[in-house]
Design a protein around this motif. Sequence first.
Motif, PDB file in Angstrom:
ATOM      1  N   LEU A 152      -5.711  -3.712 -11.154  1.00  0.00           N
ATOM      2  CA  LEU A 152      -5.863  -5.152 -10.997  1.00  0.00           C
ATOM      3  C   LEU A 152      -5.896  -5.856 -12.342  1.00  0.00           C
ATOM      4  O   LEU A 152      -6.566  -5.412 -13.278  1.00  0.00           O
ATOM      5  CB  LEU A 152      -7.154  -5.475 -10.240  1.00  0.00           C
ATOM      6  CG  LEU A 152      -7.192  -5.146  -8.747  1.00  0.00           C
ATOM      7  CD1 LEU A 152      -8.494  -5.621  -8.135  1.00  0.00           C
ATOM      8  CD2 LEU A 152      -6.016  -5.768  -8.015  1.00  0.00           C
ATOM      9  N   ARG A 173      -2.616  -9.672  -8.293  1.00  0.00           N
ATOM     10  CA  ARG A 173      -2.872  -8.292  -8.718  1.00  0.00           C
ATOM     11  C   ARG A 173      -2.381  -8.040 -10.136  1.00  0.00           C
ATOM     12  O   ARG A 173      -3.068  -7.443 -10.955  1.00  0.00           O
ATOM     13  CB  ARG A 173      -2.173  -7.326  -7.749  1.00  0.00           C
ATOM     14  CG  ARG A 173      -2.343  -5.855  -8.132  1.00  0.00           C
ATOM     15  CD  ARG A 173      -1.561  -4.939  -7.205  1.00  0.00           C
ATOM     16  NE  ARG A 173      -1.785  -3.544  -7.537  1.00  0.00           N
ATOM     17  CZ  ARG A 173      -2.734  -2.803  -7.015  1.00  0.00           C
ATOM     18  NH1 ARG A 173      -3.561  -3.324  -6.131  1.00  0.00           N
ATOM     19  NH2 ARG A 173      -2.892  -1.535  -7.370  1.00  0.00           N
ATOM     20  N   GLY A 174      -1.164  -8.474 -10.422  1.00  0.00           N
ATOM     21  CA  GLY A 174      -0.572  -8.223 -11.734  1.00  0.00           C
ATOM     22  C   GLY A 174      -0.350  -9.505 -12.511  1.00  0.00           C
ATOM     23  O   GLY A 174      -0.928 -10.545 -12.201  1.00  0.00           O
ATOM     24  N   ASP A 208      -6.227 -15.005  -7.959  1.00  0.00           N
ATOM     25  CA  ASP A 208      -6.386 -13.684  -8.572  1.00  0.00           C
ATOM     26  C   ASP A 208      -5.262 -12.720  -8.195  1.00  0.00           C
ATOM     27  O   ASP A 208      -5.491 -11.713  -7.521  1.00  0.00           O
ATOM     28  CB  ASP A 208      -7.741 -13.065  -8.190  1.00  0.00           C
ATOM     29  CG  ASP A 208      -8.723 -13.109  -9.342  1.00  0.00           C
ATOM     30  OD1 ASP A 208      -8.326 -13.476 -10.459  1.00  0.00           O
ATOM     31  OD2 ASP A 208      -9.899 -12.783  -9.133  1.00  0.00           O
ATOM     32  N   ASP A 215     -14.485  -0.067  -7.158  1.00  0.00           N
ATOM     33  CA  ASP A 215     -13.654  -0.914  -6.281  1.00  0.00           C
ATOM     34  C   ASP A 215     -14.306  -2.270  -6.018  1.00  0.00           C
ATOM     35  O   ASP A 215     -13.966  -2.948  -5.052  1.00  0.00           O
ATOM     36  CB  ASP A 215     -13.374  -0.195  -4.962  1.00  0.00           C
ATOM     37  CG  ASP A 215     -14.649   0.120  -4.177  1.00  0.00           C
ATOM     38  OD1 ASP A 215     -15.747  -0.315  -4.591  1.00  0.00           O
ATOM     39  OD2 ASP A 215     -14.554   0.803  -3.135  1.00  0.00           O
ATOM     40  N   GLU A 224      -4.589  -8.462  -2.822  1.00  0.00           N
ATOM     41  CA  GLU A 224      -4.243  -7.626  -3.967  1.00  0.00           C
ATOM     42  C   GLU A 224      -2.735  -7.560  -4.144  1.00  0.00           C
ATOM     43  O   GLU A 224      -2.230  -7.502  -5.262  1.00  0.00           O
ATOM     44  CB  GLU A 224      -4.808  -6.209  -3.787  1.00  0.00           C
ATOM     45  CG  GLU A 224      -6.307  -6.120  -4.023  1.00  0.00           C
ATOM     46  CD  GLU A 224      -6.777  -4.699  -4.118  1.00  0.00           C
ATOM     47  OE1 GLU A 224      -5.915  -3.787  -4.141  1.00  0.00           O
ATOM     48  OE2 GLU A 224      -7.993  -4.475  -4.174  1.00  0.00           O
ATOM     49  N   GLU A 225      -2.025  -7.572  -3.022  1.00  0.00           N
ATOM     50  CA  GLU A 225      -0.569  -7.446  -3.119  1.00  0.00           C
ATOM     51  C   GLU A 225       0.072  -8.013  -1.863  1.00  0.00           C
ATOM     52  O   GLU A 225      -0.469  -7.872  -0.768  1.00  0.00           O
ATOM     53  CB  GLU A 225      -0.177  -5.975  -3.288  1.00  0.00           C
ATOM     54  CG  GLU A 225       1.260  -5.768  -3.704  1.00  0.00           C
ATOM     55  CD  GLU A 225       1.538  -4.332  -4.095  1.00  0.00           C
ATOM     56  OE1 GLU A 225       2.649  -4.061  -4.564  1.00  0.00           O
ATOM     57  OE2 GLU A 225       0.654  -3.479  -3.934  1.00  0.00           O
ATOM     58  N   PRO A 279      -6.898  -3.819   3.542  1.00  0.00           N
ATOM     59  CA  PRO A 279      -6.204  -3.069   2.495  1.00  0.00           C
ATOM     60  C   PRO A 279      -5.232  -2.053   3.072  1.00  0.00           C
ATOM     61  O   PRO A 279      -5.559  -1.303   3.987  1.00  0.00           O
ATOM     62  CB  PRO A 279      -7.347  -2.374   1.749  1.00  0.00           C
ATOM     63  CG  PRO A 279      -8.525  -3.274   1.965  1.00  0.00           C
ATOM     64  CD  PRO A 279      -8.341  -3.830   3.351  1.00  0.00           C
TER      65      PRO A 279
END
Length: 345
Positions: A200, A158-159, A156, A230, A135-136, A100
């Motif tokens: 998320l 993030r946006g 999955d 988280d 996540e990104e 991360p």
Amino acid sequence: MVQPRVTITSIAREAGVSVSTVSKVLNGRADVAAGTRSRVEELLDKHAYPRAGRRGADPAGLVDLVFGELDSPWAVEIIRGAEEVARAAGLGTVVSAIHPGSAAGAGADGGGEPARQWLDNLVRRRSEGVVLVLEELAPGQLARLESLDVPYVVIDPRGEPDPRIPSIGAANWAGGMAATRHLAELGHRRIAIISGPAGLLCSRARLDGHRGALESAGLPADPDLVRYGDFHHESGYVQAGLLLDLPDPPTAIFAGSDQQAYGACEAARERGLRIPQDLSIVGFDDLSVSRWFSPPLTTVRQPLAEMGALAARMLLRMARGETPETRRVELATELVVRESTAPPP
């Protein structure tokens, strides 16, 4: 003295060209000026850089899986599903982790050592394609993937999924609805949620499903009963402790992941509460350990292995030059009722 490692980035810098130009040369693309191509090739030879672009060379028979982090059974399930599909196709798998902050903090150009490293290694390996569980991803990294002509699928995102990018997800809204509806049908009226990170997409969908179930049951949406974690044990433990210390604590908690549910159970036990006699807890994921947890955890089954398998199958079709029938796939979730839920005391 240790010599610095040669990368696509360092070759591009020395040649005075972009990283994508070096990638085009490695891939045998025709859209590079003759003088530029000659200069880049001389540097590749000078530094003995592996000349293993995807075009014009046999693929190495590998599929890359790139995660934000690997310290979770959640990641293991996705790897298991993707690896089974790759193995059946006679391919191997390579797993990498960009921890991360290294992707998001790399800047718009996709810099940062972990980000550069896996992209450089991707070229060396001539992978069939990449399954991304991040996540990104920086825009520059996506641009480099596209310039390398390597297919990729996102699990999955993030946006809101980009309609141009193939992605796999789960029916998170329906899962959140089912979890909270189950608790309401047992008779609970004070139902809390420990969601995942607020930014998320999957967290927001589960929270929206939870709120929808409350509304359907005629229950108020108390903001004091909404917490964010988280997805890991510690955040479930901390947030459940805050909920259980309220003057009017909940009688049930819907945790946005099984790991958060485990942490919530520990917080309850420290306060002398029995599960499910004093507090009901529902998780989300249905990790393999949840059925052996004490008590066995009621949870929403997210088909993680199936998500990994579907992503790998979609990736291999793209590697063969086929166009996916759809760019966005959501797999169904399912409530699995075990022994961690019961009517309120």
